[in-house]
Design an enzyme around this catalytic site. Structure first.
Site, PDB file in Angstrom:
ATOM      1  N   ALA A 166       0.926  -1.036   0.023  1.00 36.09           N
ATOM      2  CA  ALA A 166       0.019  -0.047   0.119  1.00 36.09           C
ATOM      3  C   ALA A 166       1.113   1.264  -0.041  1.00 36.09           C
ATOM      4  O   ALA A 166       2.020   1.062   0.396  1.00 36.09           O
ATOM      5  CB  ALA A 166      -0.874   0.107   1.256  1.00 36.09           C
ATOM      6  N   GLU A 189      -0.815  -9.345  -0.268  1.00 40.12           N
ATOM      7  CA  GLU A 189      -2.258  -9.740   0.249  1.00 40.12           C
ATOM      8  C   GLU A 189      -3.055  -9.859  -0.858  1.00 40.12           C
ATOM      9  O   GLU A 189      -3.706 -10.703  -0.991  1.00 40.12           O
ATOM     10  CB  GLU A 189      -2.772  -8.447   1.078  1.00 40.12           C
ATOM     11  CG  GLU A 189      -1.856  -8.491   2.522  1.00 40.12           C
ATOM     12  CD  GLU A 189      -2.448  -7.544   3.430  1.00 40.12           C
ATOM     13  OE1 GLU A 189      -2.027  -6.165   3.319  1.00 40.12           O
ATOM     14  OE2 GLU A 189      -2.883  -7.665   4.732  1.00 40.12           O
ATOM     15  N   GLU A 214       5.148  -5.119   7.126  1.00 39.67           N
ATOM     16  CA  GLU A 214       4.350  -4.150   8.228  1.00 39.67           C
ATOM     17  C   GLU A 214       5.019  -3.829   9.256  1.00 39.67           C
ATOM     18  O   GLU A 214       5.043  -3.091   9.995  1.00 39.67           O
ATOM     19  CB  GLU A 214       2.968  -4.512   7.930  1.00 39.67           C
ATOM     20  CG  GLU A 214       2.204  -4.146   6.796  1.00 39.67           C
ATOM     21  CD  GLU A 214       2.197  -5.208   5.653  1.00 39.67           C
ATOM     22  OE1 GLU A 214       2.981  -6.217   5.779  1.00 39.67           O
ATOM     23  OE2 GLU A 214       1.312  -5.412   4.656  1.00 39.67           O
ATOM     24  N   GLY A 219       0.617  -4.987   1.140  1.00 39.01           N
ATOM     25  CA  GLY A 219      -0.785  -5.043   0.413  1.00 39.01           C
ATOM     26  C   GLY A 219      -0.661  -5.771  -0.899  1.00 39.01           C
ATOM     27  O   GLY A 219      -1.746  -6.369  -1.297  1.00 39.01           O
TER      28      GLY A 219
HETATM   29  C1  HXC Z   1       4.887   4.562  -1.582  1.00 44.46           C
HETATM   30  C2  HXC Z   1       6.541   3.476  -2.441  1.00 44.46           C
HETATM   31  C3  HXC Z   1       6.293   2.395  -1.946  1.00 44.46           C
HETATM   32  C4  HXC Z   1       5.177   2.058  -1.236  1.00 44.46           C
HETATM   33  C5  HXC Z   1       8.284   1.985  -3.205  1.00 44.46           C
HETATM   34  N1  HXC Z   1       7.773   3.206  -3.158  1.00 44.46           N
HETATM   35  N2  HXC Z   1       7.402   1.287  -2.213  1.00 44.46           N
HETATM   36  N3  HXC Z   1       5.890   4.457  -2.332  1.00 44.46           N
HETATM   37  N4  HXC Z   1       4.500   3.171  -0.936  1.00 44.46           N
HETATM   38  N5  HXC Z   1       4.607   0.984  -0.687  1.00 44.46           N
HETATM   39  C6  HXC Z   1       8.593   4.309  -3.968  1.00 44.46           C
HETATM   40  C7  HXC Z   1       9.892   4.860  -3.380  1.00 44.46           C
HETATM   41  O1  HXC Z   1       9.458   5.658  -2.342  1.00 44.46           O
HETATM   42  C8  HXC Z   1      10.457   5.397  -4.595  1.00 44.46           C
HETATM   43  O2  HXC Z   1      10.207   6.699  -4.935  1.00 44.46           O
HETATM   44  C9  HXC Z   1      10.439   4.568  -5.615  1.00 44.46           C
HETATM   45  O3  HXC Z   1       8.882   3.708  -5.345  1.00 44.46           O
HETATM   46  C10 HXC Z   1      11.200   3.221  -5.837  1.00 44.46           C
HETATM   47  O4  HXC Z   1      11.410   2.631  -4.758  1.00 44.46           O
HETATM   48  P1  HXC Z   1      13.004   2.431  -4.149  1.00 44.46           P
HETATM   49  O5  HXC Z   1      12.654   2.457  -2.668  1.00 44.46           O
HETATM   50  O6  HXC Z   1      13.733   3.355  -4.682  1.00 44.46           O
HETATM   51  O7  HXC Z   1      13.294   1.242  -5.002  1.00 44.46           O
HETATM   52  P2  HXC Z   1      14.352   0.171  -4.414  1.00 44.46           P
HETATM   53  O8  HXC Z   1      15.664   0.675  -3.911  1.00 44.46           O
HETATM   54  O9  HXC Z   1      14.643  -0.773  -5.264  1.00 44.46           O
HETATM   55  O10 HXC Z   1      13.644  -0.615  -3.256  1.00 44.46           O
HETATM   56  C11 HXC Z   1      12.384  -1.300  -3.317  1.00 44.46           C
HETATM   57  C12 HXC Z   1      11.785  -1.640  -2.138  1.00 44.46           C
HETATM   58  C13 HXC Z   1      11.398  -0.719  -1.408  1.00 44.46           C
HETATM   59  C14 HXC Z   1      12.675  -2.737  -1.348  1.00 44.46           C
HETATM   60  C15 HXC Z   1      10.546  -2.298  -2.724  1.00 44.46           C
HETATM   61  O11 HXC Z   1      10.836   0.513  -2.377  1.00 44.46           O
HETATM   62  C16 HXC Z   1      10.591  -0.943  -0.347  1.00 44.46           C
HETATM   63  O12 HXC Z   1      10.789  -1.443   0.934  1.00 44.46           O
HETATM   64  N6  HXC Z   1       9.267  -0.302  -0.304  1.00 44.46           N
HETATM   65  C17 HXC Z   1       8.276  -0.371   0.572  1.00 44.46           C
HETATM   66  C18 HXC Z   1       7.725  -1.736   0.516  1.00 44.46           C
HETATM   67  C19 HXC Z   1       6.767  -1.726   1.659  1.00 44.46           C
HETATM   68  O13 HXC Z   1       6.930  -1.688   3.025  1.00 44.46           O
HETATM   69  N7  HXC Z   1       5.331  -2.147   1.602  1.00 44.46           N
HETATM   70  C20 HXC Z   1       4.400  -2.569   2.407  1.00 44.46           C
HETATM   71  C21 HXC Z   1       3.612  -0.903   2.856  1.00 44.46           C
HETATM   72  S1  HXC Z   1       2.555  -1.454   4.038  1.00 44.46           S
HETATM   73  P3  HXC Z   1      11.043   7.959  -5.004  1.00 44.46           P
HETATM   74  O14 HXC Z   1      10.175   9.056  -5.228  1.00 44.46           O
HETATM   75  O15 HXC Z   1      12.030   8.075  -4.092  1.00 44.46           O
HETATM   76  O16 HXC Z   1      11.631   7.402  -6.364  1.00 44.46           O
HETATM   77  C22 HXC Z   1       1.094  -2.122   3.365  1.00 44.46           C
HETATM   78  C23 HXC Z   1       0.089  -2.126   4.285  1.00 44.46           C
HETATM   79  C24 HXC Z   1      -1.044  -2.899   3.405  1.00 44.46           C
HETATM   80  O17 HXC Z   1       1.352  -2.545   2.199  1.00 44.46           O
HETATM   81  C25 HXC Z   1      -2.400  -2.315   4.356  1.00 44.46           C
HETATM   82  C26 HXC Z   1      -3.528  -2.671   3.252  1.00 44.46           C
HETATM   83  C27 HXC Z   1      -4.818  -2.286   3.980  1.00 44.46           C
END
Ligand code: HXC
Length: 258
Positions: A63, A111, A131, A108
């Site tokens: 998400a 999920e 998360e 998400g």
């Molecule tokens: C918003 C995101 C994002 C996310 C990546 N980006 N994941 N933005 N929400 N979930 C954005 C980054 O900020 C970045 O923006 C661009 O995408 C590229 O990502 P990088 O981090 O630069 O790429 P990389 O170094 O290759 O790392 C990839 C990654 C990392 C390991 C996937 O992006 C990451 O850890 N993302 C978060 C993953 C996460 O925690 N997901 C769970 C979210 S909570 P810029 O502008 O800097 O280029 C969730 C709850 C669900 O999902 C609830 C449902 C109701």
């Protein structure tokens, strides 16, 4: 460019999540557009199966953390409902849905994949529920669906550690059914769809309902559900075509889905 691309390939709808700047992170608008694409698939009588995939290096990296960050308890509850409803819809929709996991499937994103009927991963994919590393937990079914798919112990490890696993590990724990080379992923997903599409679709849909029922009922009620679904198919033309075709030695029965 739209953030969701809808294509028809034979009897399969391919829905590509296309928000690569955020690694296809799920925001409110994107969830609404995925729902619209699923509507298009469901309302098209000629579509039998659905593939969901992503552009770039992510399937869906979770998400949208930026969209969630400022929300309070009430706000996030409403927001989480959108993800929950989307996943419940995928799980209960009549058509089989295949997740073609081309890259990161996190939070998400995983999920959503867990709500799909079949998961196929590229060898470069990485999956996890990160998360707890963000100070929260899954909000769209991860704690409920992951243990049912990979077992309780492995699910707890993935959820508590927040660690990402690679495609081979995902295969070994039954999180995905198959792993392919990246360039072969769509062909593999389409081949699985083709193997489904050639069968009687009333039967495939009844099978999905029956397998879904196995999650919600004890085995006795589940077998009653199955027996009723099985029996109801004897009211269809497809049953006569399928069984009659076998008895007549036909190799390729063409079902009418009636
Ligand atoms: C918003 C995101 C994002 C996310 C990546 N980006 N994941 N933005 N929400 N979930 C954005 C980054 O900020 C970045 O923006 C661009 O995408 C590229 O990502 P990088 O981090 O630069 O790429 P990389 O170094 O290759 O790392 C990839 C990654 C990392 C390991 C996937 O992006 C990451 O850890 N993302 C978060 C993953 C996460 O925690 N997901 C769970 C979210 S909570 P810029 O502008 O800097 O280029 C969730 C709850 C669900 O999902 C609830 C449902 C109701």
């Amino acid at each position: 460019m739209s953030d969701v691309i809808f294509e028809k390939k034979g009897h399969t709808a391919v829905i590509t999540v296309n928000r690569p700047d955020t690694l296809n992170a799920l925001c409110e608008e994107l969830i609404s557009h995925i729902n619209s694409a699923l509507d298009a698939a469901e309302n098209d009588q000629d579509i039998f199966t659905v593939i969901i995939t992503g552009t770039g290096k992510a399937f869906i990296a979770g998400a949208d953390i930026g969209e969630m960050y400022e929300k309070d308890r009430e706000g996030i509850r409403k927001w989480a409902r959108l993800g929950c409803d989307l996943n419940a819809r995928i799980e209960s929709m009549s058509l089989p849905v295949i997740a073609a996991i081309n890259g990161y499937a996190l939070g998400g994103g995983l999920e959503l994949a867990l709500a799909c009927d079949i998961r196929i991963a590229s060898s470069t994919a990485r999956m996890g529920l990160p998360e707890t590393g963000l100070g929260v937990i899954c909000g769209a079914g991860g704690t409920q669906r992951l243990p049912r798919i990979v077992g309780d112990g492995i699910a707890r490890e993935m959820i508590f550690t927040a660690e990402k696993i690679d495609a081979q590990r995902a295969l070994s724990i039954g999180l995905v059914n198959r792993v392919t080379d990246p360039e072969a992923l769509m062909d593999e997903a389409l081949a699985v769809c083709e193997a489904i599409n050639k069968n009687g679709q009333l039967a495939v849909r009844a099978a999905k309902r029956a397998v879904n029922a196995s999650r919600d009922t004890d085995i006795h009620d589940g077998c009653i559900f199955e027996r009723e679904a099985f029996s109801s198919l004897f009211d269809t033309e497809d049953q006569k075509l399928g069984m009659g075709g076998f008895l007549a030695g036909e190799k390729n029965v063409r079902f009418k889905n009636k």
